[in-house]
Scaffold this motif. Sequence first.
Motif, PDB file in Angstrom:
ATOM      1  N   ALA A  32      42.358  19.393  28.894  1.00  0.00           N
ATOM      2  CA  ALA A  32      41.442  20.526  28.985  1.00  0.00           C
ATOM      3  C   ALA A  32      41.578  21.276  30.300  1.00  0.00           C
ATOM      4  O   ALA A  32      41.246  22.465  30.390  1.00  0.00           O
ATOM      5  N   TYR A  33      42.095  20.614  31.335  1.00  0.00           N
ATOM      6  CA  TYR A  33      42.284  21.271  32.625  1.00  0.00           C
ATOM      7  C   TYR A  33      43.307  22.404  32.567  1.00  0.00           C
ATOM      8  O   TYR A  33      43.366  23.248  33.475  1.00  0.00           O
ATOM      9  N   LEU A  34      44.129  22.439  31.499  1.00  0.00           N
ATOM     10  CA  LEU A  34      45.080  23.541  31.347  1.00  0.00           C
ATOM     11  C   LEU A  34      44.425  24.792  30.769  1.00  0.00           C
ATOM     12  O   LEU A  34      44.981  25.886  30.863  1.00  0.00           O
ATOM     13  N   TYR A  35      43.256  24.624  30.185  1.00  0.00           N
ATOM     14  CA  TYR A  35      42.594  25.734  29.495  1.00  0.00           C
ATOM     15  C   TYR A  35      41.298  26.163  30.167  1.00  0.00           C
ATOM     16  O   TYR A  35      40.932  27.336  30.113  1.00  0.00           O
ATOM     17  N   PHE A  36      40.606  25.212  30.785  1.00  0.00           N
ATOM     18  CA  PHE A  36      39.343  25.505  31.452  1.00  0.00           C
ATOM     19  C   PHE A  36      39.543  25.497  32.956  1.00  0.00           C
ATOM     20  O   PHE A  36      40.553  25.010  33.468  1.00  0.00           O
ATOM     21  N   GLY A  37      38.569  26.076  33.651  1.00  0.00           N
ATOM     22  CA  GLY A  37      38.677  26.191  35.091  1.00  0.00           C
ATOM     23  C   GLY A  37      39.289  27.525  35.469  1.00  0.00           C
ATOM     24  O   GLY A  37      39.162  28.516  34.746  1.00  0.00           O
ATOM     25  N   VAL A  38      39.995  27.552  36.613  1.00  0.00           N
ATOM     26  CA  VAL A  38      40.616  28.781  37.080  1.00  0.00           C
ATOM     27  C   VAL A  38      42.131  28.614  37.072  1.00  0.00           C
ATOM     28  O   VAL A  38      42.646  27.555  37.421  1.00  0.00           O
ATOM     29  N   HIS A  39      42.830  29.662  36.648  1.00  0.00           N
ATOM     30  CA  HIS A  39      44.284  29.624  36.590  1.00  0.00           C
ATOM     31  C   HIS A  39      44.853  30.961  37.038  1.00  0.00           C
ATOM     32  O   HIS A  39      44.311  32.022  36.730  1.00  0.00           O
ATOM     33  N   LEU A  40      45.953  30.874  37.774  1.00  0.00           N
ATOM     34  CA  LEU A  40      46.662  32.074  38.208  1.00  0.00           C
ATOM     35  C   LEU A  40      47.714  32.424  37.160  1.00  0.00           C
ATOM     36  O   LEU A  40      48.531  31.571  36.783  1.00  0.00           O
ATOM     37  N   ASP A  41      47.663  33.649  36.694  1.00  0.00           N
ATOM     38  CA  ASP A  41      48.575  34.104  35.646  1.00  0.00           C
ATOM     39  C   ASP A  41      49.250  35.378  36.119  1.00  0.00           C
ATOM     40  O   ASP A  41      48.689  36.474  35.989  1.00  0.00           O
ATOM     41  N   GLN A  42      50.435  35.229  36.711  1.00  0.00           N
ATOM     42  CA  GLN A  42      51.161  36.352  37.301  1.00  0.00           C
ATOM     43  C   GLN A  42      50.261  37.079  38.292  1.00  0.00           C
ATOM     44  O   GLN A  42      49.951  36.529  39.338  1.00  0.00           O
ATOM     45  N   ASP A  43      49.814  38.292  37.989  1.00  0.00           N
ATOM     46  CA  ASP A  43      48.991  39.052  38.928  1.00  0.00           C
ATOM     47  C   ASP A  43      47.522  39.040  38.540  1.00  0.00           C
ATOM     48  O   ASP A  43      46.758  39.955  38.890  1.00  0.00           O
ATOM     49  N   ALA A  44      47.092  38.013  37.839  1.00  0.00           N
ATOM     50  CA  ALA A  44      45.699  37.910  37.432  1.00  0.00           C
ATOM     51  C   ALA A  44      45.170  36.509  37.736  1.00  0.00           C
ATOM     52  O   ALA A  44      45.927  35.541  37.893  1.00  0.00           O
ATOM     53  N   THR A  45      43.843  36.406  37.821  1.00  0.00           N
ATOM     54  CA  THR A  45      43.155  35.135  37.992  1.00  0.00           C
ATOM     55  C   THR A  45      42.197  34.977  36.823  1.00  0.00           C
ATOM     56  O   THR A  45      41.346  35.849  36.602  1.00  0.00           O
ATOM     57  N   VAL A  46      42.357  33.894  36.081  1.00  0.00           N
ATOM     58  CA  VAL A  46      41.622  33.698  34.835  1.00  0.00           C
ATOM     59  C   VAL A  46      40.612  32.563  35.010  1.00  0.00           C
ATOM     60  O   VAL A  46      40.957  31.470  35.449  1.00  0.00           O
ATOM     61  N   PHE A  47      39.351  32.842  34.668  1.00  0.00           N
ATOM     62  CA  PHE A  47      38.286  31.844  34.737  1.00  0.00           C
ATOM     63  C   PHE A  47      37.797  31.535  33.320  1.00  0.00           C
ATOM     64  O   PHE A  47      37.565  32.450  32.519  1.00  0.00           O
ATOM     65  N   THR A  48      37.630  30.247  33.009  1.00  0.00           N
ATOM     66  CA  THR A  48      37.113  29.833  31.706  1.00  0.00           C
ATOM     67  C   THR A  48      36.159  28.662  31.910  1.00  0.00           C
ATOM     68  O   THR A  48      36.486  27.706  32.622  1.00  0.00           O
ATOM     69  N   VAL A  49      34.985  28.721  31.287  1.00  0.00           N
ATOM     70  CA  VAL A  49      33.994  27.668  31.460  1.00  0.00           C
ATOM     71  C   VAL A  49      33.277  27.409  30.139  1.00  0.00           C
ATOM     72  O   VAL A  49      33.060  28.325  29.347  1.00  0.00           O
TER      73      VAL A  49
END
Length: 635
Positions: A32-49
């Motif tokens: 689940a740590y690959l999908y939730f939390g914060v992730h850097l995606d090229q020039d974006a920062t993605v948050f999922t909770v």
Amino acid sequence: MIIDGGAILIKQLELLTQEKLADFHNGRMIDAYLYFGVHLDQDATVFTVWAPDVKKVTVVCSDAGELQEERFDMQMHPLDNSVWQVSIPKRMVDVRYEYEITAADGEILRKSDPYAQRGEMRPKTRSVVSENSRHVWSDSTLHQKKNIATNHYEKPMTIYELHIGTWKRNDKGEFLSYRELADELLPYIKELGFTHIEILPITEHPLDESWGYQTTGFFAPTIRYGTADDLKYLVEQCAENGIGLFLDWVPGHFCVDDHALACFNGTYLYEEARPERRTNPDWGTLNFDVQKGEVVSFILSSAHYWLSEFKFDGLRMDALVNLLFIPNRPERPHNDEGADFLRNLTTSLKQHYPDAILIAEDAWHYPDVTKDVKDGGVGFHYKWNFGWMRDTQDYMQLPPSERPDAHKKINFAMIYYYNDRFISTFSHDEFVHGRGSLLNKFPGTIEEKFHQLRLLLGFWITFPGKKLLFMGQEFGQFEEWKFQPELEWYLLKEPKHLQMATFTKELLAFYKSEKALYELDDRREGFTWLDANNHEQSVASFIRRGFLPQDECVVVCNFSDRDYAEFTVGVPAEGDYEQVFCTAHKMYGGGTEATETVCRSTDIPADEQTHSIKVELPAFAMCVWKPKRERGEAK
């Protein structure tokens, strides 16, 4: 200053599909740590909770200097209204953030990210966006790890239990970093001869004095000692030096602090639903609800995270009593729900990490903890033998004159020993809260204390089971562990403590050199009592065996304060027997001279053996005898 952020909603999170969401809700997701939390995606920062049954979720961000705050409203996932997400069109490395949650009743909550992989330095509590790891695991490291794990049941295992923050500090009195620890610790461990290290929990936690057991960040190595890549350096260096590294990990309960998991959405979300099972009054923590799929996915994913991302050689799992037994019930009925959860956990980890070693803390009388799940067990490889540890320490704390009446404490463990695979431990729990250091548990003069410490460690190393020793006991730490700045390293300037360190080194080398002391640890043919019931003389004697007859060892432990000039010991065969180790050796601080000791057996039966030898047995001593080899004979 508050800036209204220019956030955009993720139209479709590519990896968090309907199938993945179903796995998450049903307790089957292991990453689940690959999908939730914060992730850097090229020039974006993605948050999922995951935040069900709330009115609103906002990511509140600020830089390290906290000069400005940005707010980004999150939106429900198009396939799941319990999952909130937002993509911010910039890389926000090192940005501090937390979730502002508007609960169903309108209460505003500020929460750190349950899946954060980095936190702020305590006392601050926010999560931090970390850069993607730059560490690359070498083929050499992975190969070494496989070698360490191979056939571990039949190999020597001596574990050095360590709390990073108090093992040693730098010249300024500050914590060593993970990298500094690697450079300081590994030469020390190799010199002493330990095969493994076990570190107390390094999952992020707010209070130093909790020793890491009251976790708030189940995916974040504590920033106290450095970054995730610094930790990976430590793991890699352990492998390159042939040392296994276990992580102490807490699967069953969590910290009550408001900023973390407690009442995450304004209700008991991660907590046990039943109030009578929810809290742990002794520890001041909250139990996970292992009947809730999302919580199971969270815990499973944490275990997988540490093994997958950091390549630990195994996990020692803490506080299993509240999973195997119903919490807060003094009669200790079995907790079938918790046991099934653990079976699910061990099965999953063994499937994905077949080389990882899974160690259970003491689980009272719960049966078959180390039996395979398919055979009705819980699925661990080893279990801490707290019963042996406490019986042995209780016995050794008695004055010698009272030990005959308590002799059964020395022999009782073998009654249940083959029910599980055990690690004989002298762990941190026994050296805190007024219990004293190992050295200070014994009665008598300081000389007698050292004699008895060597005797106890000699009994420990020759008794069946793998081994664990808490830091500082190897050189006779005088004070108990009080979370002082570091161990009492200055004691090594004193002859008695230096001799004790030399003794530990020699004892561990002897253990690794004698196959009888580890090859058949978990098999009945590996151990035979010679005399388990000699309470009058306070002596216990037994035989340890390996696969080959010539490896057989005869062990005699004198727990009394009396010297026995001619002590009769039964031996299984005719011939000369040589003393191969004695804790009372002069080089360790005892009175026995460093001369070759050989005894010729007679055909007088003793201890249900066909032959016997008469040996000199000093007070407070453990001695080992073996059939004498001819010069040049292979070992």
